[in-house]
Design an enzyme around this catalytic site. Structure first.
Site, PDB file in Angstrom:
ATOM      1  N   GLY A  15       0.820  -1.225   0.000  1.00 20.68           N
ATOM      2  CA  GLY A  15       0.000   0.000   0.000  1.00 20.68           C
ATOM      3  C   GLY A  15       0.843   1.259   0.000  1.00 20.68           C
ATOM      4  N   GLY A  16       2.061   1.155   0.582  1.00 19.67           N
ATOM      5  CA  GLY A  16       2.980   2.281   0.537  1.00 19.67           C
ATOM      6  C   GLY A  16       2.436   3.536   1.205  1.00 19.67           C
ATOM      7  N   GLY A  18       4.377  25.563   3.464  1.00 22.35           N
ATOM      8  CA  GLY A  18       4.329  24.979   2.116  1.00 22.35           C
ATOM      9  C   GLY A  18       2.918  24.976   1.558  1.00 22.35           C
ATOM     10  N   GLY A  19       2.748  25.623   0.412  1.00 17.39           N
ATOM     11  CA  GLY A  19       1.422  25.751  -0.213  1.00 17.39           C
ATOM     12  C   GLY A  19       1.233  24.828  -1.395  1.00 17.39           C
ATOM     13  CB  ILE A  54       0.921  17.497   1.140  1.00 20.05           C
ATOM     14  CG1 ILE A  54       0.991  16.295   0.191  1.00 20.05           C
ATOM     15  CG2 ILE A  54       0.982  17.049   2.601  1.00 20.05           C
ATOM     16  CD1 ILE A  54       2.291  15.501   0.261  1.00 20.05           C
ATOM     17  CB  ALA A  86      -1.659   7.352  -5.662  1.00 15.09           C
ATOM     18  CG  HIS A  91     -31.153  19.684 -17.250  1.00 14.47           C
ATOM     19  ND1 HIS A  91     -30.356  20.793 -17.084  1.00 14.47           N
ATOM     20  CD2 HIS A  91     -32.384  20.021 -16.795  1.00 14.47           C
ATOM     21  CE1 HIS A  91     -31.071  21.769 -16.555  1.00 14.47           C
ATOM     22  NE2 HIS A  91     -32.314  21.324 -16.365  1.00 14.47           N
TER      23      HIS A  91
HETATM   24  C1  LIG Z   1      -0.592  13.497   2.845  1.00 18.03           C
HETATM   25  C2  LIG Z   1      -0.527  12.975   1.441  1.00 18.03           C
HETATM   26  C3  LIG Z   1      -1.647  12.979   0.679  1.00 18.03           C
HETATM   27  C4  LIG Z   1      -1.611  12.496  -0.613  1.00 18.03           C
HETATM   28  N1  LIG Z   1      -2.739  12.518  -1.364  1.00 18.03           N
HETATM   29  C5  LIG Z   1      -2.733  12.065  -2.617  1.00 18.03           C
HETATM   30  C6  LIG Z   1      -3.903  12.031  -3.384  1.00 18.03           C
HETATM   31  O1  LIG Z   1      -4.949  12.450  -2.933  1.00 18.03           O
HETATM   32  N2  LIG Z   1      -3.839  11.551  -4.634  1.00 18.03           N
HETATM   33  C7  LIG Z   1      -2.691  11.097  -5.150  1.00 18.03           C
HETATM   34  O2  LIG Z   1      -2.690  10.668  -6.298  1.00 18.03           O
HETATM   35  N3  LIG Z   1      -1.540  11.103  -4.454  1.00 18.03           N
HETATM   36  C8  LIG Z   1      -1.530  11.563  -3.190  1.00 18.03           C
HETATM   37  N4  LIG Z   1      -0.387  11.535  -2.461  1.00 18.03           N
HETATM   38  C9  LIG Z   1       0.855  11.061  -3.072  1.00 18.03           C
HETATM   39  C10 LIG Z   1       0.925   9.528  -3.106  1.00 18.03           C
HETATM   40  O3  LIG Z   1       0.822   9.023  -1.825  1.00 18.03           O
HETATM   41  C11 LIG Z   1       2.223   9.095  -3.726  1.00 18.03           C
HETATM   42  O4  LIG Z   1       2.423   9.774  -4.909  1.00 18.03           O
HETATM   43  C12 LIG Z   1       2.225   7.603  -4.011  1.00 18.03           C
HETATM   44  O5  LIG Z   1       2.027   6.879  -2.838  1.00 18.03           O
HETATM   45  C13 LIG Z   1       3.533   7.189  -4.638  1.00 18.03           C
HETATM   46  O6  LIG Z   1       3.506   5.841  -4.901  1.00 18.03           O
HETATM   47  P1  LIG Z   1       4.852   4.997  -5.075  1.00 18.03           P
HETATM   48  O7  LIG Z   1       4.409   3.617  -5.398  1.00 18.03           O
HETATM   49  O8  LIG Z   1       5.746   5.671  -5.994  1.00 18.03           O
HETATM   50  O9  LIG Z   1       5.561   5.053  -3.670  1.00 18.03           O
HETATM   51  P2  LIG Z   1       5.062   4.816  -2.219  1.00 18.03           P
HETATM   52  O10 LIG Z   1       3.597   4.838  -2.100  1.00 18.03           O
HETATM   53  O11 LIG Z   1       5.819   5.756  -1.401  1.00 18.03           O
HETATM   54  O12 LIG Z   1       5.520   3.341  -1.926  1.00 18.03           O
HETATM   55  C14 LIG Z   1       6.872   3.005  -1.788  1.00 18.03           C
HETATM   56  C15 LIG Z   1       7.030   1.864  -0.833  1.00 18.03           C
HETATM   57  O13 LIG Z   1       8.349   1.355  -0.919  1.00 18.03           O
HETATM   58  C16 LIG Z   1       8.862   1.187   0.385  1.00 18.03           C
HETATM   59  N5  LIG Z   1      10.338   1.217   0.276  1.00 18.03           N
HETATM   60  C17 LIG Z   1      11.148   2.283   0.125  1.00 18.03           C
HETATM   61  N6  LIG Z   1      12.420   1.873  -0.023  1.00 18.03           N
HETATM   62  C18 LIG Z   1      12.405   0.526   0.015  1.00 18.03           C
HETATM   63  C19 LIG Z   1      13.406  -0.463  -0.115  1.00 18.03           C
HETATM   64  N7  LIG Z   1      14.677  -0.151  -0.367  1.00 18.03           N
HETATM   65  N8  LIG Z   1      13.052  -1.759  -0.003  1.00 18.03           N
HETATM   66  C20 LIG Z   1      11.763  -2.104   0.207  1.00 18.03           C
HETATM   67  N9  LIG Z   1      10.782  -1.202   0.327  1.00 18.03           N
HETATM   68  C21 LIG Z   1      11.111   0.093   0.212  1.00 18.03           C
HETATM   69  C22 LIG Z   1       8.244   2.312   1.144  1.00 18.03           C
HETATM   70  O14 LIG Z   1       8.289   2.111   2.535  1.00 18.03           O
HETATM   71  C23 LIG Z   1       6.823   2.246   0.593  1.00 18.03           C
HETATM   72  O15 LIG Z   1       6.076   1.282   1.249  1.00 18.03           O
HETATM   73  C24 LIG Z   1      -0.405  12.009  -1.145  1.00 18.03           C
HETATM   74  C25 LIG Z   1       0.734  11.993  -0.358  1.00 18.03           C
HETATM   75  C26 LIG Z   1       0.677  12.463   0.920  1.00 18.03           C
HETATM   76  C27 LIG Z   1       1.912  12.432   1.770  1.00 18.03           C
END
Ligand SMILES: Cc1cc2nc3c(=O)[nH]c(=O)nc-3n(C[C@H](O)[C@H](O)[C@H](O)COP(=O)(O)OP(=O)(O)OC[C@H]3O[C@@H](n4cnc5c(N)ncnc54)[C@H](O)[C@@H]3O)c2cc1C
Length: 1020
Positions: free
Chosen positions: A569-570, A729-730, A733, A869, A993
């Site tokens: 889920g990250g 920061g604007g 997030i 995401a 509509h």
């Molecule tokens: C408060 C907040 C609100 C957000 N709202 C939105 C939104 O509404 N809509 C939207 O689209 N995006 C939103 N985002 C952004 C979104 O969460 C990220 O862009 C997205 O999660 C990125 O996905 P990813 O798969 O690249 O990485 P991540 O989701 O960061 O997943 C990476 C994973 O890899 C793991 N990891 C890192 N290094 C290693 C390693 N060496 N070995 C094994 N595991 C590792 C991490 O722990 C994590 O679990 C938001 C972010 C925040 C902080």
């Protein structure tokens, strides 16, 4: 009394059958002298001058400007005296004349072949209606050799019939005739040399008039010069209109055309006679065209310099043939160029493989790469033009040397390599090469290249350089491919580019050639042969990694998903999108309750139970995490908890020392690495990007436990909702956090260093949102601030900052939330062990999400671009498709985003500003939300919708919204942009509509109507 002279539409190219009158350069009644340009006409290829070789007065009726006149038909007349000039009506009749001049409609074919220079006069058959003369089939051609007669005397000739083939200085070409009649002799014998413009045969009107004999053979003129009297017995006919190759008048060679400009045939004839190089002359004709007067005023060429040493060698040299002479001339011309050479080694293996996979010739693929590299270094495609001019060219026309069957090289030109795709270029190249080998190219197919390539790789040479010739700046020589690569040498003209520029061009070319996937697409499945533990290892289990792993597994790949958390889920699930939207949902309910009054509902003051909200939020996260893990297991993805670190290009070590059972907090590394190594065919890096905290004094210290500084990683452990908050920061997030916390009841101040919030959002939308947010009762936004210091601890934090005017302020709050962006952290991955290239703090990838290493991919927040995401998930699918051998690309211009404020800001595609920066002529139309009935009913009237379209194609390329429910509305906009819908299609779609989606249809119809009307005004 002489007949009025008919100025006819001349045949200015071998394919021309009619011309459009562009301008009259003389007015009716004006005195015309021999060699004057009277008009310009547009042929099927260019705008050219019509010169007249008689004296007289221009007389009407004149063919109107813009009218189309068939070749040979009258455009105007010349009369002897000013009194004979006729301004309109029928063709003029000269004083004392009974009969009018040849009727205007009569084509030149009907014009009797004019008696030519004395020697040939006797040979012209009686009743000849047309002289088939040697055409000038290339720039440099002064004479041609008759190779074959395709028709024999007495054959009926139709328009467009090929009657003979002739050898020019460069190729063997067809000689077409655009008249009708019967072929008649005397025919220039096969193998005889005929001067350009010289008669080769005739057309007569009836079979009885046919003369079946050959012209008497005449000794050939020395190559390249046309000595008077050396022409065959059938001398050139002198045609009435000027554009007939007038060089035949004198028998001298026509001067070559000047580079990048025009010169009239007569001017070239005189220059040829006098040995003048037209490149050195100023042209006084339209658009700098050199006319006869310019040449007449120029000093004759000085006698050739002592020049090349005469070398005494035994034996009698034979005269060079045409091709040899043309090459010799070009090479001699190159001596005037100050050139230098730069060499680099380029590995061709990947490009050869990619070319094979796509069925393209390697040479063509290299040509395409050369053209793409020129986008960064366009000077390589320019040329020097005497005197001291640079010709900047956008079209990349690449000449590629091909050996002909009889020996010698020709250089067919592959046109518009910059814009045409590989398939089209390849088709062209096959055809060009085939005909080049047998010297059957047309002049326009081997002249006018803007860059050249000479590939001798197949001959095994380890290194060579090639020679640039006037008209181009650079030529690329490609030697044989070795382990080190192939020695690729650029020879370039120093007047146009310098050594560093050529070196950088070669570097760009090297990248394109060595990583062809970046522009050619996939070259087949990416997993290499080998006994790997897993076909693919995905490091990072967020939305990017998980979608990638699932796509691969569903295609039967053996996949390991390495994630340093107990559940996938990250950030998205545990610290980002989902938890923040759980808070937003609670904030929305509070807001809606407060806003119901206008509908007559008595509001009760809503109260937030923080513990209940948090329990509910955590339950959603844990349920989703558990579901995700079960699905991963179910589709046979091997989920491994641990921190992945690269050992070598096909091995990753999984460190489990930091493993924790808590999925809500970001994992930390353990002190003593322990775990296992696994091998893989391909790897996908999807490790995300943690929050970035800038070096503001006190910020990093404040992150420690008990400190008052929170990030999007730690805000989720708040024991209760804060009462006073500062958000720094604007961006998305920061804004989301600031507004929902104010909805929860906190007094919030948002500080932004830039002069606006939401830098990535369309400016008008961002500005409008700032106003709306500032209207929230407990939220203040300050832009252009400079934060000096953060101090204090949780519950009692102080933030000192200067405002835009430099005035100092201190804010007191329970907490500071840092919304200062996110940045990938690559340190722990040991990427240096595999040599993956980076771009700033991120991993560099191409549109297929491939890194600089062919079998390693990177996606999501760890690569440059949007940190969202759905972006990560899409890139995960792109990487999976590429690994599987499909051609899928990530296109940021079609990506979208939502900022979950109230109202929400949302976008898909490009803003007008972004589109214009890409060279798209973009237009926009917008509508405020407050005109919409549904928005009025719900009292959700803030905001606007903007539609951006490409003016030319009328396709919708961007939609930008600020509106309540924009997160749902954007769905339709996403379909418009991703499916390239036009204004008409969206305007004609039936929207339900009353819904806010009706606004899309209305906007599309409005914009389409505006474009229609402005196009009409332009036409007028
Ligand atoms: C408060 C907040 C609100 C957000 N709202 C939105 C939104 O509404 N809509 C939207 O689209 N995006 C939103 N985002 C952004 C979104 O969460 C990220 O862009 C997205 O999660 C990125 O996905 P990813 O798969 O690249 O990485 P991540 O989701 O960061 O997943 C990476 C994973 O890899 C793991 N990891 C890192 N290094 C290693 C390693 N060496 N070995 C094994 N595991 C590792 C991490 O722990 C994590 O679990 C938001 C972010 C925040 C902080």
């Amino acid at each position: 009394m002489a007949e009025p002279y008919v100025i006819k539409m001349p045949q200015l190219s071998d394919t021309m059958t009619e011309g459009v009158v562009v301008s009259w350069e003389k007015t009716i009644g004006e005195k015309v002298e021999r060699g004057d340009i009277v008009a310009t006409v547009e042929t099927d290829k260019a705008i050219m001058d019509v010169e007249v070789f008689r004296d007289g007065y221009l007389s009407g009726p004149l063919a109107a400007v813009d009218s189309t006149v068939p070749v040979g038909e009258a455009m105007a007349y010349l009369v002897n005296g000013a009194d004979d000039v006729q301004r309109e009506g029928a063709a003029p009749v000269q004083a004392g004349e009974e009969e009018p001049a040849a009727p205007a409609a009569e084509p030149a074919a009907a014009e009797p072949a004019a008696p030519a220079a004395a020697a040939g006069a006797a040979a012209v058959p009686e009743g000849a209606s047309y002289t088939i003369s040697m055409q000038q089939l290339s720039d440099t051609m002064t004479e041609g050799v008759v190779v074959s007669w395709e028709k024999k005397p007495g054959d009926r000739i139709e328009r467009g019939t090929v009657v003979a083939t002739v050898e020019t200085d460069k190729a063997i070409m067809d000689l077409e005739v655009f008249r009708e009649g019967y072929l008649s002799g005397p025919l220039a014998p096969v193998d005889s040399t005929v001067l350009v413009g010289g008669a080769m045969a005739y057309l007569v009107d009836s079979p009885e008039q046919v003369v079946d004999e050959e012209a008497a053979p005449v000794a050939a003129a020395p190559t390249g010069t046309a000595a008077p009297g050396a022409a065959p017995a059938a001398q050139p006919a002198v045609r009435a209109a000027a554009a007939t190759p007038s060089v035949a008048l004198s028998g001298a060679a026509m001067a070559s055309r000047p580079h990048g400009r025009g010169a009239t045939p007569y001017a070239r004839a005189i220059a040829g006679q006098r040995g003048i190089d037209l490149n050195g002359l100023r042209g006084s004709g339209p658009a700098g065209v050199i006319v006869a007067a310019d040449v007449q005023g120029a000093p004759a060429a000085a006698p050739a310099p002592a020049g090349f040493p005469q070398v005494e060698v035994p034996g009698n040299g034979r005269a060079m043939n045409k091709l040899e002479k043309a090459i010799s001339d070009a090479m001699t011309g190159s001596l005037s160029m100050p050139t230098f050479r730069v060499t680099t080694h380029i590995k061709l293996g990947a490009l050869i493989k990619a070319s094979k996979a796509q069925g393209a010739s390697v040479t063509v693929t290299i040509a395409k790469a050369c053209a793409l590299a020129m986008q960064q270094f366009p000077k390589m495609n320019w040329c020097y033009q005497p005197q001291d001019k640079l010709v900047e060219r956008a079209n990349v026309d690449i000449g590629m040397a091909v050996s002909t069957e009889g020996g010698g090289l020709v250089v067919p030109v592959l046109r518009n390599c910059e814009s045409r795709d590989l398939d089209a270029l390849n088709e062209d190249f096959k055809d060009l090469v085939e005909r080049a080998r047998t010297r059957r190219l047309k002049p326009e197919e081997y002249t006018g290249s803007t860059f050249q390539i000479s590939n001798m790789g197949m001959l095994g040479v380890s290194h060579f350089d090639a020679i640039t010739t006037p008209g181009i700046t650079a030529i690329l020589a490609i030697a044989a491919n070795t382990e080190q690569g192939s020695a690729c040498t650029i020879t370039a003209d120093h007047r146009v580019v310098n050594g560093a520029e050529a070196a950088m061009y070669l570097k760009a070319l090297k990248e394109l050639v060595e990583q062809p996937e970046s522009w050619m697409g996939t070259t087949g499945p990416a997993v290499p042969e080998g006994d790997w533990d897993y076909d693919v290892v995905v490091v990072g289990g967020g939305p990017g990694g998980e979608d990638c792993a699932r796509d691969l597994a569903s295609h039967g790949m053996k996949v390991a998903l390495i994630n340093d958390a107990p559940f996938p889920g990250g950030e998205c699930l545990w610290r980002g999108c989902i938890p923040s939207k759980a808070w937003r949902a609670a904030a929305d309910r509070i807001r809606d309750r407060l806003d119901d009054e206008h509908l007559g509902i008595t509001p009760g003051k809503p109260k937030l139970d923080w513990n209940k909200l948090e329990a509910s939020r955590r339950r959603v996260l844990e349920t989703r995490g558990d579901m995700a893990l079960k699905t991963d297991n179910g589709v046979k993805i091997k989920y491994i908890q641990g921190f992945g670190r690269f050992v070598d290009a096909h091995t990753v070590f999984i460190d489990t020392s930091g493993n924790s059972a808590d999925p809500h907090t970001r994992a930390r590394l353990g002190n003593k690495p322990q775990g296992e190594s696994v091998t893989f065919g391909c790897a996908v890096i999807a490790t995300g990007a943690p929050p970035f905290v800038p070096p503001i004094p006190g910020a990093i210290d404040g992150l420690a436990e008990g400190g008052g500084v929170l990030t999007s990683d730690t805000v989720w452990s708040l024991p209760e909702q804060p009462k006073r908050l500062v958000v720094i920061g604007g961006g998305a997030i920061g804004l989301e956090m600031a507004q929902l916390m104010q909805d929860f009841g906190a007094k919030v101040t948002l500080l932004e260093a830039r002069d606006r919030i939401l830098a990535e959002v369309e400016p008008e939308i961002a500005k409008h949102l700032t106003g709306v947010l500032n209207d929230d009762p407990r939220l203040d936004i300050h832009t252009s601030v400079n934060i000096d210091k953060i101090s204090g601890k949780a519950g009692a934090v102080q933030v000192a900052y200067k405002d835009a005017d430099g005035k100092r302020h201190t804010l007191k709050a329970d907490y500071v939330i840092m919304g200062t962006g996110k940045r990938p952290v690559l340190d722990g991955l040991d990427l240096d062990k595999i040599g993956v290239a980076t771009e700033g703090p991120a991993i560099k990838v191409d549109v297929h999400c491939r890194t600089s290493l062919g079998h390693v991919f990177a996606i999501g927040d760890v690569v440059p671009g949007y940190m969202l995401a759905h972006t990560a998930a899409q890139q995960g699918r792109v990487a999976a498709a590429t690994i599987l051998g499909e051609d899928m690309r990530y296109d940021q211009d079609k990506d979208c985003g939502v900022i979950f404020t109230r109202p929400e800001a949302a976008f898909v595609g490009l803003s007008v500003e972004q589109a214009k920066a890409k060279g798209i002529d973009a237009v926009e139309a917008k509508v405020p939300m407050n005109i919409d009935a549904k928005a009025m009913i719900n009292n959700e009237q803030h905001g606007l919708i903007k539609l951006v379209a490409d003016k030319q194609t009328q396709r919708i390329i961007g939609v930008h919204l600020l509106a309540d429910h924009a997160d749902t509305l954007i769905g339709e906009a996403v379909m418009m942009v991703s499916a390239n819908l036009t204004l008409e299609q969206v305007g004609n779609a039936i929207h339900p509509h009353p819904t806010q989606t009706e606004l899309f249809g209305e906007l599309a119809r409005r914009l389409a109507s505006r474009l229609r009307r402005s196009a009409k005004v332009k036409q007028k």
